[in-house]
Write an enzyme that holds these catalytic residues in place. Structure first.
Site, PDB file in Angstrom:
ATOM      1  N   TYR A   1      11.392  -4.927   2.593  1.00 51.63           N
ATOM      2  CA  TYR A   1      11.878  -3.585   2.230  1.00 51.63           C
ATOM      3  C   TYR A   1      11.986  -3.476   0.710  1.00 51.63           C
ATOM      4  O   TYR A   1      11.527  -2.502   0.115  1.00 51.63           O
ATOM      5  CB  TYR A   1      13.233  -3.327   2.896  1.00 51.63           C
TER       6      TYR A   1
ATOM      7  N   HIS B   1       9.794  -1.055  -1.905  1.00 52.32           N
ATOM      8  CA  HIS B   1      10.458  -0.081  -2.768  1.00 52.32           C
ATOM      9  C   HIS B   1      10.295  -0.413  -4.252  1.00 52.32           C
ATOM     10  O   HIS B   1      10.278   0.495  -5.083  1.00 52.32           O
ATOM     11  CB  HIS B   1      11.931   0.066  -2.380  1.00 52.32           C
TER      12      HIS B   1
ATOM     13  N   TYR C   1      19.105   7.892  -7.440  1.00 52.13           N
ATOM     14  CA  TYR C   1      18.929   7.512  -6.038  1.00 52.13           C
ATOM     15  C   TYR C   1      19.022   5.997  -5.924  1.00 52.13           C
ATOM     16  O   TYR C   1      18.219   5.275  -6.511  1.00 52.13           O
ATOM     17  CB  TYR C   1      17.560   8.017  -5.569  1.00 52.13           C
TER      18      TYR C   1
ATOM     19  N   TRP D   1       4.463   7.657   3.744  1.00 52.47           N
ATOM     20  CA  TRP D   1       5.474   6.632   3.419  1.00 52.47           C
ATOM     21  C   TRP D   1       6.247   6.231   4.664  1.00 52.47           C
ATOM     22  O   TRP D   1       6.494   5.058   4.902  1.00 52.47           O
ATOM     23  CB  TRP D   1       6.405   7.156   2.325  1.00 52.47           C
ATOM     24  N   TRP D   2       6.650   7.230   5.455  1.00 52.43           N
ATOM     25  CA  TRP D   2       7.382   6.933   6.685  1.00 52.43           C
ATOM     26  C   TRP D   2       6.560   6.031   7.603  1.00 52.43           C
ATOM     27  O   TRP D   2       7.086   5.076   8.173  1.00 52.43           O
ATOM     28  CB  TRP D   2       7.760   8.214   7.416  1.00 52.43           C
TER      29      TRP D   2
END
Length: 102
Positions: free
Chosen positions: A17, A21, A40, A74-75
């Protein structure tokens, strides 16, 4: 406005993950910024595999951009390591702010 939400990572995928990112697609980062999303951050709870996200909004939430092709892509890219809905969007639970200190 600042919002927070949580998502669930599949066990054992913290490093993957983070890797994904760290290499966020420039066009995705640009889309978020163009839609007023800033400051964010995503945090990880090792005990529960829960991701905790906080973002400043001056427009849309990142979760509201699911109709764009780059977000859908992206999802789909992230779906193998996260708990998702049928459309690959992350299962996201809004969190209520109960305290804030500037």
């Amino acid at each position: 406005m600042k919002i927070a939400f949580k998502m669930k990572l599949k066990p054992g995928f913290k490093a993957e993950y983070k890797t994904r990112h760290d290499a966020i697609w420039p066009e995705l980062a640009a889309l978020l910024k163009e839609n007023g999303i800033s400051d964010y951050s995503i945090f990880f709870d090792e005990e529960t595999d829960t991701l905790f996200a906080v973002q400043q909004q001056n427009g849309s939430s990142s979760q509201d951009l699911g109709s764009t092709e780059i977000v859908k892509k992206w999802w789909a890219y992230m779906a193998d390591i996260m708990e998702t809905n049928a459309d690959h969007s992350p299962i996201s639970i809004s969190l209520e702010q109960v305290f804030h200190l500037d």
